[in-house]
Design an enzyme around this catalytic site. Structure first.
Site, PDB file in Angstrom:
ATOM      1  N   HIS A  48      -7.718  -3.946  -3.429  1.00 50.87           N
ATOM      2  CA  HIS A  48      -6.646  -3.218  -2.581  1.00 50.87           C
ATOM      3  C   HIS A  48      -6.462  -3.836  -1.377  1.00 50.87           C
ATOM      4  O   HIS A  48      -7.253  -4.473  -0.827  1.00 50.87           O
ATOM      5  CB  HIS A  48      -7.028  -1.728  -2.370  1.00 50.87           C
ATOM      6  CG  HIS A  48      -5.748  -0.901  -2.218  1.00 50.87           C
ATOM      7  ND1 HIS A  48      -4.812  -0.349  -2.687  1.00 50.87           N
ATOM      8  CD2 HIS A  48      -5.604  -0.614  -0.843  1.00 50.87           C
ATOM      9  CE1 HIS A  48      -4.145   0.141  -2.164  1.00 50.87           C
ATOM     10  NE2 HIS A  48      -4.316   0.075  -0.927  1.00 50.87           N
ATOM     11  N   CYS A  90       0.811  -1.209   0.067  1.00 48.45           N
ATOM     12  CA  CYS A  90      -0.134   0.041   0.018  1.00 48.45           C
ATOM     13  C   CYS A  90       0.968   1.127   0.100  1.00 48.45           C
ATOM     14  O   CYS A  90       1.881   1.491  -0.929  1.00 48.45           O
ATOM     15  CB  CYS A  90      -0.795  -0.135   1.203  1.00 48.45           C
ATOM     16  SG  CYS A  90      -2.060   1.334   1.223  1.00 48.45           S
ATOM     17  N   ASP A 130      -9.022  -2.953  -7.888  1.00 50.96           N
ATOM     18  CA  ASP A 130      -8.595  -2.029  -6.776  1.00 50.96           C
ATOM     19  C   ASP A 130      -9.295  -0.903  -7.089  1.00 50.96           C
ATOM     20  O   ASP A 130      -9.004   0.006  -8.174  1.00 50.96           O
ATOM     21  CB  ASP A 130      -7.165  -2.029  -6.686  1.00 50.96           C
ATOM     22  CG  ASP A 130      -6.439  -1.222  -5.635  1.00 50.96           C
ATOM     23  OD1 ASP A 130      -7.400  -0.442  -5.082  1.00 50.96           O
ATOM     24  OD2 ASP A 130      -5.477  -1.206  -5.112  1.00 50.96           O
TER      25      ASP A 130
END
Length: 238
Positions: free
Chosen positions: A188, A114, A160
Protein backbone atom coordinates in the site's frame (compact mmCIF):
# COMPACT_ATOMS: atom_id res chain seq x y z
CA UNK A 1 6.79 25.56 -9.60
CA UNK A 2 3.32 25.82 -8.09
CA UNK A 3 1.42 28.22 -5.84
CA UNK A 4 -1.39 28.18 -3.31
CA UNK A 5 -4.81 29.28 -4.53
CA UNK A 6 -8.33 29.34 -3.08
CA UNK A 7 -11.30 27.53 -4.56
CA UNK A 8 -15.00 28.08 -3.91
CA UNK A 9 -17.36 25.11 -4.11
CA UNK A 10 -20.94 25.51 -5.31
CA UNK A 11 -22.23 25.48 -1.72
CA UNK A 12 -20.01 28.45 -0.84
CA UNK A 13 -17.29 26.51 0.98
CA UNK A 14 -13.80 27.88 0.37
CA UNK A 15 -10.76 25.63 0.38
CA UNK A 16 -7.10 25.95 -0.36
CA UNK A 17 -5.46 24.18 -3.28
CA UNK A 18 -2.04 23.84 -4.83
CA UNK A 19 -1.81 24.72 -8.52
CA UNK A 20 1.03 24.07 -10.95
CA UNK A 21 1.06 25.08 -14.62
CA UNK A 22 3.19 23.71 -17.46
CA UNK A 23 5.90 25.85 -19.01
CA UNK A 24 4.90 24.95 -22.57
CA UNK A 25 1.87 23.66 -24.44
CA UNK A 26 -1.03 22.35 -22.37
CA UNK A 27 -2.08 18.71 -22.79
CA UNK A 28 -5.14 19.00 -20.54
CA UNK A 29 -5.98 19.39 -16.87
CA UNK A 30 -5.50 17.04 -13.93
CA UNK A 31 -6.95 17.27 -10.43
CA UNK A 32 -4.76 15.42 -7.91
CA UNK A 33 -6.55 13.99 -4.87
CA UNK A 34 -4.59 13.44 -1.68
CA UNK A 35 -4.11 10.52 0.65
CA UNK A 36 -5.55 10.73 4.20
CA UNK A 37 -2.49 12.70 5.31
CA UNK A 38 -3.65 15.98 3.81
CA UNK A 39 -2.18 18.27 1.18
CA UNK A 40 1.38 17.19 1.94
CA UNK A 41 4.66 18.26 0.37
CA UNK A 42 4.62 14.95 -1.47
CA UNK A 43 1.22 15.60 -3.06
CA UNK A 44 2.44 19.05 -4.07
CA UNK A 45 5.49 17.47 -5.73
CA UNK A 46 3.20 15.02 -7.53
CA UNK A 47 1.20 18.00 -8.77
CA UNK A 48 4.39 19.68 -9.96
CA UNK A 49 5.27 16.46 -11.77
CA UNK A 50 2.06 16.44 -13.76
CA UNK A 51 2.65 20.08 -14.70
CA UNK A 52 6.13 19.13 -15.91
CA UNK A 53 4.43 16.58 -18.19
CA UNK A 54 2.28 19.30 -19.76
CA UNK A 55 -0.86 19.27 -17.61
CA UNK A 56 -2.45 22.09 -15.67
CA UNK A 57 -2.59 20.43 -12.26
CA UNK A 58 -4.53 21.33 -9.10
CA UNK A 59 -4.49 19.49 -5.77
CA UNK A 60 -7.38 20.64 -3.56
CA UNK A 61 -7.08 20.49 0.23
CA UNK A 62 -9.92 18.01 0.60
CA UNK A 63 -9.87 17.99 4.41
CA UNK A 64 -10.36 21.75 4.78
CA UNK A 65 -14.02 21.21 5.63
CA UNK A 66 -12.94 19.29 8.74
CA UNK A 67 -9.54 20.79 9.64
CA UNK A 68 -8.08 23.48 7.38
CA UNK A 69 -4.39 23.19 6.63
CA UNK A 70 -4.07 19.64 7.89
CA UNK A 71 -0.77 17.92 7.02
CA UNK A 72 0.04 14.72 8.89
CA UNK A 73 3.11 12.58 9.34
CA UNK A 74 2.81 9.27 7.51
CA UNK A 75 2.84 7.45 10.85
CA UNK A 76 -0.36 9.21 11.94
CA UNK A 77 -2.77 7.03 10.00
CA UNK A 78 -5.39 7.06 12.76
CA UNK A 79 -5.84 10.84 12.71
CA UNK A 80 -6.01 10.80 8.92
CA UNK A 81 -8.62 8.06 8.91
CA UNK A 82 -10.71 9.83 11.58
CA UNK A 83 -10.59 13.06 9.59
CA UNK A 84 -11.61 11.26 6.42
CA UNK A 85 -14.58 9.65 8.16
CA UNK A 86 -15.85 13.09 9.22
CA UNK A 87 -15.92 14.31 5.63
CA UNK A 88 -19.28 14.22 3.87
CA UNK A 89 -18.96 12.37 0.56
CA UNK A 90 -21.32 14.68 -1.31
CA UNK A 91 -19.32 17.70 -0.13
CA UNK A 92 -16.11 16.00 -1.27
CA UNK A 93 -17.66 15.73 -4.73
CA UNK A 94 -18.43 19.46 -4.68
CA UNK A 95 -14.82 20.23 -3.79
CA UNK A 96 -13.51 18.07 -6.62
CA UNK A 97 -15.84 19.87 -9.00
CA UNK A 98 -14.50 23.22 -7.78
CA UNK A 99 -10.97 22.07 -8.61
CA UNK A 100 -12.05 20.83 -12.03
CA UNK A 101 -13.72 24.15 -12.78
CA UNK A 102 -10.53 26.01 -11.86
CA UNK A 103 -8.39 24.08 -14.35
CA UNK A 104 -9.60 26.12 -17.31
CA UNK A 105 -8.97 23.27 -19.75
CA UNK A 106 -11.35 21.51 -22.10
CA UNK A 107 -10.11 18.00 -21.29
CA UNK A 108 -9.92 17.02 -17.63
CA UNK A 109 -8.98 14.04 -15.48
CA UNK A 110 -8.83 13.16 -11.79
CA UNK A 111 -5.86 11.27 -10.33
CA UNK A 112 -5.89 10.03 -6.74
CA UNK A 113 -3.88 8.04 -4.24
CA UNK A 114 -5.13 5.85 -1.36
CA UNK A 115 -8.33 7.60 -0.17
CA UNK A 116 -7.83 9.86 -3.16
CA UNK A 117 -7.70 6.80 -5.39
CA UNK A 118 -11.21 5.96 -4.30
CA UNK A 119 -12.25 9.59 -4.81
CA UNK A 120 -10.92 9.44 -8.38
CA UNK A 121 -13.27 6.53 -9.07
CA UNK A 122 -16.12 8.42 -7.39
CA UNK A 123 -15.37 11.45 -9.57
CA UNK A 124 -15.61 9.20 -12.63
CA UNK A 125 -19.05 8.08 -11.41
CA UNK A 126 -20.40 11.49 -10.35
CA UNK A 127 -18.70 14.18 -12.44
CA UNK A 128 -18.18 14.99 -16.11
CA UNK A 129 -14.53 14.17 -16.70
CA UNK A 130 -12.62 12.50 -19.52
CA UNK A 131 -10.55 10.03 -17.51
CA UNK A 132 -9.57 8.96 -13.99
CA UNK A 133 -6.49 7.33 -12.50
CA UNK A 134 -6.95 5.41 -9.24
CA UNK A 135 -4.05 4.25 -7.06
CA UNK A 136 -4.92 1.67 -4.38
CA UNK A 137 -8.41 2.99 -3.67
CA UNK A 138 -9.97 0.32 -1.47
CA UNK A 139 -13.00 2.38 -0.46
CA UNK A 140 -14.34 2.05 -4.00
CA UNK A 141 -16.25 -0.96 -2.62
CA UNK A 142 -18.60 1.52 -0.91
CA UNK A 143 -20.27 2.52 -4.22
CA UNK A 144 -19.80 -0.40 -6.58
CA UNK A 145 -23.39 -0.08 -7.80
CA UNK A 146 -22.42 3.22 -9.43
CA UNK A 147 -20.61 3.07 -12.75
CA UNK A 148 -17.90 5.38 -14.12
CA UNK A 149 -18.89 7.56 -17.02
CA UNK A 150 -15.35 7.71 -18.40
CA UNK A 151 -12.32 5.40 -18.77
CA UNK A 152 -10.53 4.57 -15.49
CA UNK A 153 -7.16 2.94 -14.87
CA UNK A 154 -6.61 1.19 -11.51
CA UNK A 155 -3.30 0.42 -9.78
CA UNK A 156 -3.01 -2.02 -6.85
CA UNK A 157 -0.18 -3.67 -4.97
CA UNK A 158 -0.28 -7.44 -4.60
CA UNK A 159 1.27 -7.12 -1.12
CA UNK A 160 -1.20 -4.49 0.09
CA UNK A 161 -2.59 -5.69 3.47
CA UNK A 162 -5.40 -3.12 3.31
CA UNK A 163 -6.67 -4.23 -0.11
CA UNK A 164 -6.33 -8.02 -0.38
CA UNK A 165 -6.67 -9.81 -3.73
CA UNK A 166 -10.34 -10.65 -3.18
CA UNK A 167 -11.16 -6.94 -2.81
CA UNK A 168 -9.27 -6.13 -6.00
CA UNK A 169 -11.25 -8.82 -7.78
CA UNK A 170 -14.49 -7.46 -6.34
CA UNK A 171 -13.70 -4.04 -7.76
CA UNK A 172 -12.56 -5.54 -11.07
CA UNK A 173 -15.81 -7.48 -11.34
CA UNK A 174 -17.85 -4.32 -10.80
CA UNK A 175 -15.73 -2.29 -13.24
CA UNK A 176 -15.54 -4.54 -16.33
CA UNK A 177 -14.53 -1.62 -18.56
CA UNK A 178 -11.67 -0.59 -16.29
CA UNK A 179 -7.96 -1.06 -16.98
CA UNK A 180 -6.44 -2.94 -14.03
CA UNK A 181 -2.81 -3.41 -13.03
CA UNK A 182 -1.55 -5.32 -9.99
CA UNK A 183 2.12 -4.91 -9.04
CA UNK A 184 3.47 -8.12 -7.56
CA UNK A 185 6.17 -6.58 -5.35
CA UNK A 186 4.20 -3.54 -4.22
CA UNK A 187 2.32 -2.83 -1.00
CA UNK A 188 0.00 0.00 0.00
CA UNK A 189 1.27 3.48 -0.81
CA UNK A 190 3.89 2.16 -3.21
CA UNK A 191 3.91 5.38 -5.23
CA UNK A 192 4.96 7.65 -2.35
CA UNK A 193 8.71 8.01 -1.92
CA UNK A 194 8.22 9.26 1.65
CA UNK A 195 6.49 6.09 2.84
CA UNK A 196 8.10 2.80 3.92
CA UNK A 197 6.15 0.91 1.26
CA UNK A 198 7.59 2.96 -1.61
CA UNK A 199 8.52 0.59 -4.44
CA UNK A 200 10.34 2.58 -7.14
CA UNK A 201 10.06 -0.01 -9.92
CA UNK A 202 6.30 -0.37 -9.47
CA UNK A 203 5.87 3.39 -9.12
CA UNK A 204 7.77 4.04 -12.34
CA UNK A 205 5.76 1.47 -14.28
CA UNK A 206 2.45 2.74 -12.89
CA UNK A 207 3.39 6.29 -13.83
CA UNK A 208 4.36 5.23 -17.35
CA UNK A 209 1.02 3.50 -17.76
CA UNK A 210 -0.89 6.42 -16.25
CA UNK A 211 0.73 8.99 -18.55
CA UNK A 212 0.06 6.81 -21.59
CA UNK A 213 -3.56 6.43 -20.44
CA UNK A 214 -3.96 10.19 -20.01
CA UNK A 215 -2.42 10.78 -23.42
CA UNK A 216 -5.05 8.52 -24.98
CA UNK A 217 -8.01 10.08 -23.24
CA UNK A 218 -6.89 13.71 -23.01
CA UNK A 219 -5.57 14.13 -26.56
CA UNK A 220 -4.10 17.50 -27.38
CA UNK A 221 -3.69 19.16 -30.75
CA UNK A 222 -0.67 21.03 -29.36
CA UNK A 223 1.51 18.46 -27.59
CA UNK A 224 4.43 19.68 -25.48
CA UNK A 225 7.81 19.98 -27.18
CA UNK A 226 10.10 16.92 -27.12
CA UNK A 227 11.90 16.47 -23.82
CA UNK A 228 15.61 15.69 -23.57
CA UNK A 229 16.62 12.05 -23.27
CA UNK A 230 15.27 10.91 -19.90
CA UNK A 231 17.67 8.04 -19.33
CA UNK A 232 18.43 8.02 -15.65
CA UNK A 233 16.03 10.92 -14.97
CA UNK A 234 14.03 10.50 -11.76
CA UNK A 235 10.35 11.22 -12.22
CA UNK A 236 8.88 13.96 -10.04
CA UNK A 237 5.42 12.37 -9.89
CA UNK A 238 6.08 10.45 -6.67
Amino acid sequence: MGSTIRLTASDGHQLEAYRADPDGAVRGGVVVIQEVFGLTDHIQRVTDGFAAEGFVAIAPAMFDRVEPGLQLDYSDVETGRDTMLQLDQDQAVLDMQAALDALGTERRAVVGYCWGGAMADLAACELEIDAAVSYYGGRITSWLDSQPGCPVIYHFGAKDPLIPPEVVEQIRGARPEGEFHVYEEAGHGFNCDERPDFHPESAALALERSLAFLSRHLPSSTPPPPRPCSRGRRSRIR
